[in-house]
Design a protein around this motif. Structure first.
Motif, PDB file in Angstrom:
ATOM      1  N   GLU A 118       0.972  -1.079   0.082  1.00  0.00           N
ATOM      2  CA  GLU A 118       0.121   0.034   0.139  1.00  0.00           C
ATOM      3  C   GLU A 118       0.798   1.239  -0.089  1.00  0.00           C
ATOM      4  O   GLU A 118       0.593   2.207  -0.385  1.00  0.00           O
ATOM      5  CB  GLU A 118      -1.229   0.074   1.093  1.00  0.00           C
ATOM      6  N   TYR A 122       0.718   4.214  -2.571  1.00  0.00           N
ATOM      7  CA  TYR A 122       0.393   5.744  -2.187  1.00  0.00           C
ATOM      8  C   TYR A 122       1.598   6.644  -2.747  1.00  0.00           C
ATOM      9  O   TYR A 122       1.485   7.689  -3.162  1.00  0.00           O
ATOM     10  CB  TYR A 122       0.387   5.736  -0.717  1.00  0.00           C
ATOM     11  N   TRP A 125       1.070   7.233  -6.174  1.00  0.00           N
ATOM     12  CA  TRP A 125      -0.065   8.240  -6.716  1.00  0.00           C
ATOM     13  C   TRP A 125       0.758   9.743  -6.036  1.00  0.00           C
ATOM     14  O   TRP A 125       0.463  10.611  -7.108  1.00  0.00           O
ATOM     15  CB  TRP A 125      -0.933   7.734  -5.546  1.00  0.00           C
TER      16      TRP A 125
ATOM     17  N   ASP B  19     -18.626  -0.640  -4.341  1.00  0.00           N
ATOM     18  CA  ASP B  19     -17.799   0.463  -4.395  1.00  0.00           C
ATOM     19  C   ASP B  19     -18.547   1.842  -4.247  1.00  0.00           C
ATOM     20  O   ASP B  19     -18.232   2.852  -3.642  1.00  0.00           O
ATOM     21  CB  ASP B  19     -16.882   0.779  -5.701  1.00  0.00           C
ATOM     22  N   THR B 114      -9.954   3.364  -0.342  1.00  0.00           N
ATOM     23  CA  THR B 114      -8.945   2.825  -1.292  1.00  0.00           C
ATOM     24  C   THR B 114      -8.323   1.426  -0.850  1.00  0.00           C
ATOM     25  O   THR B 114      -7.797   0.802  -1.566  1.00  0.00           O
ATOM     26  CB  THR B 114      -8.193   4.054  -1.573  1.00  0.00           C
ATOM     27  N   GLU B 118      -9.273  -2.091  -4.167  1.00  0.00           N
ATOM     28  CA  GLU B 118      -8.352  -1.900  -5.177  1.00  0.00           C
ATOM     29  C   GLU B 118      -8.840  -1.061  -6.235  1.00  0.00           C
ATOM     30  O   GLU B 118      -7.902  -0.349  -6.879  1.00  0.00           O
ATOM     31  CB  GLU B 118      -7.576  -3.060  -5.532  1.00  0.00           C
ATOM     32  N   LEU B 120     -11.335   1.042  -6.360  1.00  0.00           N
ATOM     33  CA  LEU B 120     -11.570   2.681  -6.143  1.00  0.00           C
ATOM     34  C   LEU B 120     -10.294   3.514  -5.946  1.00  0.00           C
ATOM     35  O   LEU B 120      -9.963   4.302  -6.568  1.00  0.00           O
ATOM     36  CB  LEU B 120     -12.004   2.582  -5.003  1.00  0.00           C
ATOM     37  N   ALA B 121      -9.176   2.502  -5.641  1.00  0.00           N
ATOM     38  CA  ALA B 121      -7.854   3.212  -5.545  1.00  0.00           C
ATOM     39  C   ALA B 121      -7.227   3.469  -6.758  1.00  0.00           C
ATOM     40  O   ALA B 121      -6.915   4.668  -7.088  1.00  0.00           O
ATOM     41  CB  ALA B 121      -6.898   2.302  -4.834  1.00  0.00           C
ATOM     42  N   TYR B 122      -7.737   2.544  -7.853  1.00  0.00           N
ATOM     43  CA  TYR B 122      -7.137   2.659  -9.262  1.00  0.00           C
ATOM     44  C   TYR B 122      -7.947   3.852 -10.056  1.00  0.00           C
ATOM     45  O   TYR B 122      -7.217   4.443 -10.478  1.00  0.00           O
ATOM     46  CB  TYR B 122      -7.423   1.254  -9.864  1.00  0.00           C
ATOM     47  N   TYR B 124      -9.507   6.223  -8.564  1.00  0.00           N
ATOM     48  CA  TYR B 124      -9.044   7.771  -8.063  1.00  0.00           C
ATOM     49  C   TYR B 124      -7.649   8.166  -8.471  1.00  0.00           C
ATOM     50  O   TYR B 124      -7.629   9.468  -8.705  1.00  0.00           O
ATOM     51  CB  TYR B 124      -9.651   8.010  -6.506  1.00  0.00           C
ATOM     52  N   TRP B 125      -6.976   7.133  -8.681  1.00  0.00           N
ATOM     53  CA  TRP B 125      -5.628   7.423  -9.058  1.00  0.00           C
ATOM     54  C   TRP B 125      -5.983   8.000 -10.449  1.00  0.00           C
ATOM     55  O   TRP B 125      -5.081   9.055 -11.003  1.00  0.00           O
ATOM     56  CB  TRP B 125      -4.713   6.223  -9.097  1.00  0.00           C
TER      57      TRP B 125
END
Lengths: 240, 240
Positions: A118, A122, A125, B19, B114, B118, B120-122, B124-125
DNA sequence: CGCACTCTTGATGGTCATCAAGACGGGTGG
DNA sequence: CCACCCGTCTTGATGACCATCAAGAGTGCG
């Protein structure tokens, strides 16, 4: 091999040895590329990202009449197109400005290591957000600074960024670009870049010659540029 | 409530219901904010991000003499400062240009969701990378387009972005800005903006009046701007 | 030695800034 | 209800900054 990349990351974030191992393991290949090679065409589908080990690259966009605008310069330690991991294709092209040595990192490897850590997700990002911050400063430059201040601001930015990877000090740095390429960064013509460089020399601020930037008066240069390094996020980021 | 945000995300990515639930759960508060309020000062330490539900916001930077450059406009459905999640403090300020309704999403919640997803992390990135792509197009505009093309490009961009959230169609959209604010986006003076608007009206391309953009000839406008929507990544992203 | 590229400088012009002033329009208070 | 005021828009006059066009000098390379 990736020391400069690690220096860049570690300036801002604590990076564990296991994360370093993940990064090293993600590199599929190291390539040497001559100057003037278009590494990435705008719009093409990408499956790898490119880590700059040595040399200078740029992101650029062209107008139909051939006018070119460079949107960012990439120095050793930078990812030139980490954002292609999520964007898949890019809205700009990528070009080597000098001979380069790059590490190729497949997107599947980026997926693997950002899932495994993670922290790395981060930090990377953050890294793309830093590119955006640099873009914003260029927007400010192009929108509101005159030619002299723009040139000064570019030199200040590169001095600060190259210092992070030990490729610049207070007195200057190598910048193997010609005046046309500087013009493409600054939204000017090469003729006007020439006049502006002369003015900076006359004012005893900085000399650009033979691909080398010799800084005579860094504080003065920063004053002309209204340079505030805040946008480069050069300080250690809070752990929180 | 976050329909426009979901419309924006789902244009590009498949978003599961779980999500969506995570996103909804991350919202701490909904606030109404009057026009002309500085939501975020450059440099201040942030612990929340701001999702635009209604209204118009901008990211801007100022020069010492008071000249302002707007770096991006934010429309409903956008996060205005998602990048503050990794940057912690911003290199620019954020201002409401109209009365706004916003959802406040604490960074701890962003961390939570996030990590939980994973995907959502992607996504939002991707979203912050899209902001960077918009910055690059503005760099191109400011560097290489003349005033007329710059204005046309801005209108084209906003038409495309607002259409995604059903706030624009082929014939136009609401844009409650004054000519000074347009000038701050375009690196011009309000006087020149006025003349350029007149020229666009005379050419029967677009009319800007009373905070409304009426498009007479979208294709013609896009031609003047050399507008290529590629940088907005309006298509569904490959699953891979 | 010649060629190509880059740099340099001068002359001229266009785009956009600056300065200035009047028109318009919406809101407020007398 | 109207006078006034303030912000915004509009237009003209002038000028600065930078582009364009052109030509010659410098430099490295085949």
């Amino acid at each position: 091999m990736i020391e400069r990349h690690l220096a860049r990351l570690r300036l801002r974030h604590e990076i564990s040895e296991s994360d370093v191992a993940l990064i090293r393991g993600a590199i599929a290949e190291v390539r040497e590329i001559p100057a003037g090679r278009t590494l990435v065409e705008a719009g093409e589908r990408l499956r790898v990202s490119t880590l700059v080990l040595d040399g200078l690259l740029c992101r650029y966009k062209d107008m139909k009449d051939g006018q070119r605008q460079i949107a960012e310069l990439h120095v050793p330690g930078d990812f030139a197109d980490l954002h292609s991991y999520t964007l898949k294709r890019l809205d700009h092209s990528i070009l080597t400005l000098t001979p380069c040595r790059v590490a190729v990192v497949p997107h599947v490897e980026l997926a693997r290591i950002t899932k495994a850590s993670e922290r790395l997700a981060y930090v990377y990002w953050f890294s793309t957000n830093l590119d955006a911050a640099i873009h914003r400063e260029w927007v400010l430059s192009l929108g509101r600074r005159n030619a002299l201040a723009r040139m000064a601001a570019l030199f200040c930015e590169l001095q600060a960024r190259l210092q992070v990877v030990a490729l610049a000090d207070q007195t200057g740095f190598a910048l193997p670009l010609n005046q046309t390429q500087l013009a493409e960064c600054l939204g000017l013509t090469s003729v006007h870049v020439n006049r502006v460089l002369k003015e900076l020399r006359t004012r005893d601020l900085v000399t650009f010659r033979g691909g080398h930037v010799s800084i005579r008066d860094l504080a003065g240069l920063q004053r002309v540029a209204e340079f505030d390094p805040g946008y480069l996020y050069l300080e250690r980021q809070p752990a929180d």
